[in-house]
Design a protein around this motif. Sequence first.
Motif, PDB file in Angstrom:
ATOM      1  N   ILE A 213      -2.473  -3.840  -8.776  1.00  0.00           N
ATOM      2  CA  ILE A 213      -2.223  -5.277  -8.963  1.00  0.00           C
ATOM      3  C   ILE A 213      -2.792  -5.748 -10.297  1.00  0.00           C
ATOM      4  O   ILE A 213      -2.158  -6.522 -11.033  1.00  0.00           O
ATOM      5  CB  ILE A 213      -2.814  -6.080  -7.797  1.00  0.00           C
ATOM      6  CG1 ILE A 213      -2.066  -5.733  -6.496  1.00  0.00           C
ATOM      7  CG2 ILE A 213      -2.742  -7.584  -8.068  1.00  0.00           C
ATOM      8  CD1 ILE A 213      -2.669  -6.342  -5.254  1.00  0.00           C
ATOM      9  N   ARG A 214      -3.972  -5.257 -10.654  1.00  0.00           N
ATOM     10  CA  ARG A 214      -4.587  -5.632 -11.927  1.00  0.00           C
ATOM     11  C   ARG A 214      -3.742  -5.139 -13.106  1.00  0.00           C
ATOM     12  O   ARG A 214      -3.499  -5.882 -14.062  1.00  0.00           O
ATOM     13  CB  ARG A 214      -6.002  -5.052 -11.995  1.00  0.00           C
ATOM     14  CG  ARG A 214      -6.784  -5.461 -13.246  1.00  0.00           C
ATOM     15  CD  ARG A 214      -8.247  -5.088 -13.116  1.00  0.00           C
ATOM     16  NE  ARG A 214      -8.443  -3.654 -12.937  1.00  0.00           N
ATOM     17  CZ  ARG A 214      -8.821  -3.086 -11.794  1.00  0.00           C
ATOM     18  NH1 ARG A 214      -9.018  -3.820 -10.708  1.00  0.00           N
ATOM     19  NH2 ARG A 214      -8.996  -1.774 -11.712  1.00  0.00           N
TER      20      ARG A 214
ATOM     21  N   ASP B 135      -5.469   3.258  -5.647  1.00  0.00           N
ATOM     22  CA  ASP B 135      -6.241   2.020  -5.482  1.00  0.00           C
ATOM     23  C   ASP B 135      -5.291   0.841  -5.661  1.00  0.00           C
ATOM     24  O   ASP B 135      -4.786   0.600  -6.760  1.00  0.00           O
ATOM     25  CB  ASP B 135      -7.370   1.979  -6.524  1.00  0.00           C
ATOM     26  CG  ASP B 135      -8.255   0.753  -6.389  1.00  0.00           C
ATOM     27  OD1 ASP B 135      -7.897  -0.169  -5.636  1.00  0.00           O
ATOM     28  OD2 ASP B 135      -9.309   0.709  -7.052  1.00  0.00           O
ATOM     29  N   GLN B 136      -5.015   0.115  -4.578  1.00  0.00           N
ATOM     30  CA  GLN B 136      -4.071  -0.997  -4.646  1.00  0.00           C
ATOM     31  C   GLN B 136      -4.546  -2.101  -5.581  1.00  0.00           C
ATOM     32  O   GLN B 136      -3.745  -2.714  -6.288  1.00  0.00           O
ATOM     33  CB  GLN B 136      -3.843  -1.574  -3.252  1.00  0.00           C
ATOM     34  CG  GLN B 136      -2.773  -2.655  -3.202  1.00  0.00           C
ATOM     35  CD  GLN B 136      -2.520  -3.145  -1.797  1.00  0.00           C
ATOM     36  OE1 GLN B 136      -2.399  -2.346  -0.877  1.00  0.00           O
ATOM     37  NE2 GLN B 136      -2.433  -4.446  -1.624  1.00  0.00           N
ATOM     38  N   SER B 137      -5.834  -2.361  -5.622  1.00  0.00           N
ATOM     39  CA  SER B 137      -6.350  -3.405  -6.504  1.00  0.00           C
ATOM     40  C   SER B 137      -6.141  -3.030  -7.969  1.00  0.00           C
ATOM     41  O   SER B 137      -5.877  -3.893  -8.814  1.00  0.00           O
ATOM     42  CB  SER B 137      -7.845  -3.652  -6.224  1.00  0.00           C
ATOM     43  OG  SER B 137      -8.614  -2.482  -6.483  1.00  0.00           O
ATOM     44  N   HIS B 138      -6.229  -1.716  -8.266  1.00  0.00           N
ATOM     45  CA  HIS B 138      -5.970  -1.243  -9.621  1.00  0.00           C
ATOM     46  C   HIS B 138      -4.510  -1.490  -9.985  1.00  0.00           C
ATOM     47  O   HIS B 138      -4.189  -1.918 -11.094  1.00  0.00           O
ATOM     48  CB  HIS B 138      -6.301   0.250  -9.729  1.00  0.00           C
ATOM     49  CG  HIS B 138      -5.941   0.858 -11.051  1.00  0.00           C
ATOM     50  ND1 HIS B 138      -5.317   2.078 -11.156  1.00  0.00           N
ATOM     51  CD2 HIS B 138      -6.088   0.400 -12.322  1.00  0.00           C
ATOM     52  CE1 HIS B 138      -5.099   2.351 -12.433  1.00  0.00           C
ATOM     53  NE2 HIS B 138      -5.562   1.347 -13.152  1.00  0.00           N
TER      54      HIS B 138
ATOM     55  N   THR C  16       0.826  -1.207   0.000  1.00  0.00           N
ATOM     56  CA  THR C  16       0.000   0.000   0.000  1.00  0.00           C
ATOM     57  C   THR C  16       0.860   1.256   0.000  1.00  0.00           C
ATOM     58  O   THR C  16       0.611   2.196  -0.765  1.00  0.00           O
ATOM     59  CB  THR C  16      -0.928   0.017   1.224  1.00  0.00           C
ATOM     60  OG1 THR C  16      -1.749  -1.160   1.211  1.00  0.00           O
ATOM     61  CG2 THR C  16      -1.803   1.249   1.218  1.00  0.00           C
TER      62      THR C  16
ATOM     63  N   SER D 235       2.660   1.591  -3.454  1.00  0.00           N
ATOM     64  CA  SER D 235       1.736   1.963  -4.526  1.00  0.00           C
ATOM     65  C   SER D 235       1.319   3.418  -4.401  1.00  0.00           C
ATOM     66  O   SER D 235       1.181   4.130  -5.404  1.00  0.00           O
ATOM     67  CB  SER D 235       0.511   1.041  -4.528  1.00  0.00           C
ATOM     68  OG  SER D 235      -0.203   1.134  -3.307  1.00  0.00           O
TER      69      SER D 235
ATOM     70  N   THR E 281       2.105 -11.186 -10.415  1.00  0.00           N
ATOM     71  CA  THR E 281       1.807 -10.230  -9.348  1.00  0.00           C
ATOM     72  C   THR E 281       3.118  -9.562  -8.937  1.00  0.00           C
ATOM     73  O   THR E 281       4.210 -10.067  -9.256  1.00  0.00           O
ATOM     74  CB  THR E 281       1.198 -10.941  -8.124  1.00  0.00           C
ATOM     75  OG1 THR E 281       2.186 -11.799  -7.550  1.00  0.00           O
ATOM     76  CG2 THR E 281      -0.029 -11.746  -8.516  1.00  0.00           C
TER      77      THR E 281
ATOM     78  N   TYR F 106      -0.509   5.570  -7.176  1.00  0.00           N
ATOM     79  CA  TYR F 106      -1.732   4.769  -7.247  1.00  0.00           C
ATOM     80  C   TYR F 106      -2.587   5.031  -6.009  1.00  0.00           C
ATOM     81  O   TYR F 106      -2.088   4.972  -4.888  1.00  0.00           O
ATOM     82  CB  TYR F 106      -1.404   3.277  -7.318  1.00  0.00           C
ATOM     83  CG  TYR F 106      -0.719   2.847  -8.599  1.00  0.00           C
ATOM     84  CD1 TYR F 106      -1.455   2.506  -9.731  1.00  0.00           C
ATOM     85  CD2 TYR F 106       0.665   2.768  -8.672  1.00  0.00           C
ATOM     86  CE1 TYR F 106      -0.838   2.103 -10.908  1.00  0.00           C
ATOM     87  CE2 TYR F 106       1.299   2.366  -9.837  1.00  0.00           C
ATOM     88  CZ  TYR F 106       0.548   2.035 -10.951  1.00  0.00           C
ATOM     89  OH  TYR F 106       1.175   1.645 -12.097  1.00  0.00           O
TER      90      TYR F 106
END
Length: 265
Positions: free
Chosen positions: A237-238, A232-235, A222, A225, A247, A230
């Motif tokens: 990783i995607r 949004d951490q999920s963004h 976190t 990123s 990953t 960034y």
Amino acid sequence: MQIPPPKHLSPFIRHYIFLESSKKEIRNVRLFSDGSTGLILSGDMNLYSSGSEEHMPLSFFYGALSSYKDFYSKGPFSLVAVVFQPYFLNLLVKASAKEVRDSIISVEDVLKNSFQRFQENLLNKITPLTVIRDLNIFFTELIIRENTSDYDFITAVQKYILQHKGSVSSKELENFTGYTERHLERKFDNYMGISPKKYSNIIRLHYFLSLMNKRKYNENLTALSCDAGYTDQSHLIREFKNNVGLTPKQYLKTENKMAVNFIEL
């Protein structure tokens, strides 16, 4: 071994990389986008495209990558990778960069025998520094023959994106250039092969990569990123998986990083 070009070539060539392997077994490798285009020169490489099993030319150009390409090699090899500034391929192949995006182009199909002596020198184990010195002379003479003034605009925009580590909005690019988003997209399609947004995303991702490698993942994902822009951490990783195919943790655990965007799987 990574070698910088002379200063007068740096607007066109990022760096040279010399790689060699004496291993006889099959090696699986992955090339993923860093926003650049490039040239692979070899005199003895048996490289195949994973999936299609297509045998790659001994020497080839590669266009801007949307994500990544997997290859496997059979037996020992030595090669020189010339990592271009993205727009240099446009000048060499005389085609819109968009047309050659994600493409592998045989050197012989474009420049006939121009690179044959470099391939032969690599095959004959001439020192890589000598090969690279001769390549510097070749590229210098080529650029002198070409009118490169058209690249001033795209170079300025590229530098702006790099200075901001990829964290720039479309509106900021419009304000910087004075052009509309659509006009910038057309320019980037022609010279870079990808959109300004895609290029910015790649640069931001590689800034995150540099932070991750530098800090050895001691900080949590976190924090890293967030430092890379960034929210949004999920963004993150995607986007990482779409571009690298791994990953962040899987990438960090990859032992043989032949270059920041060229790894052995």
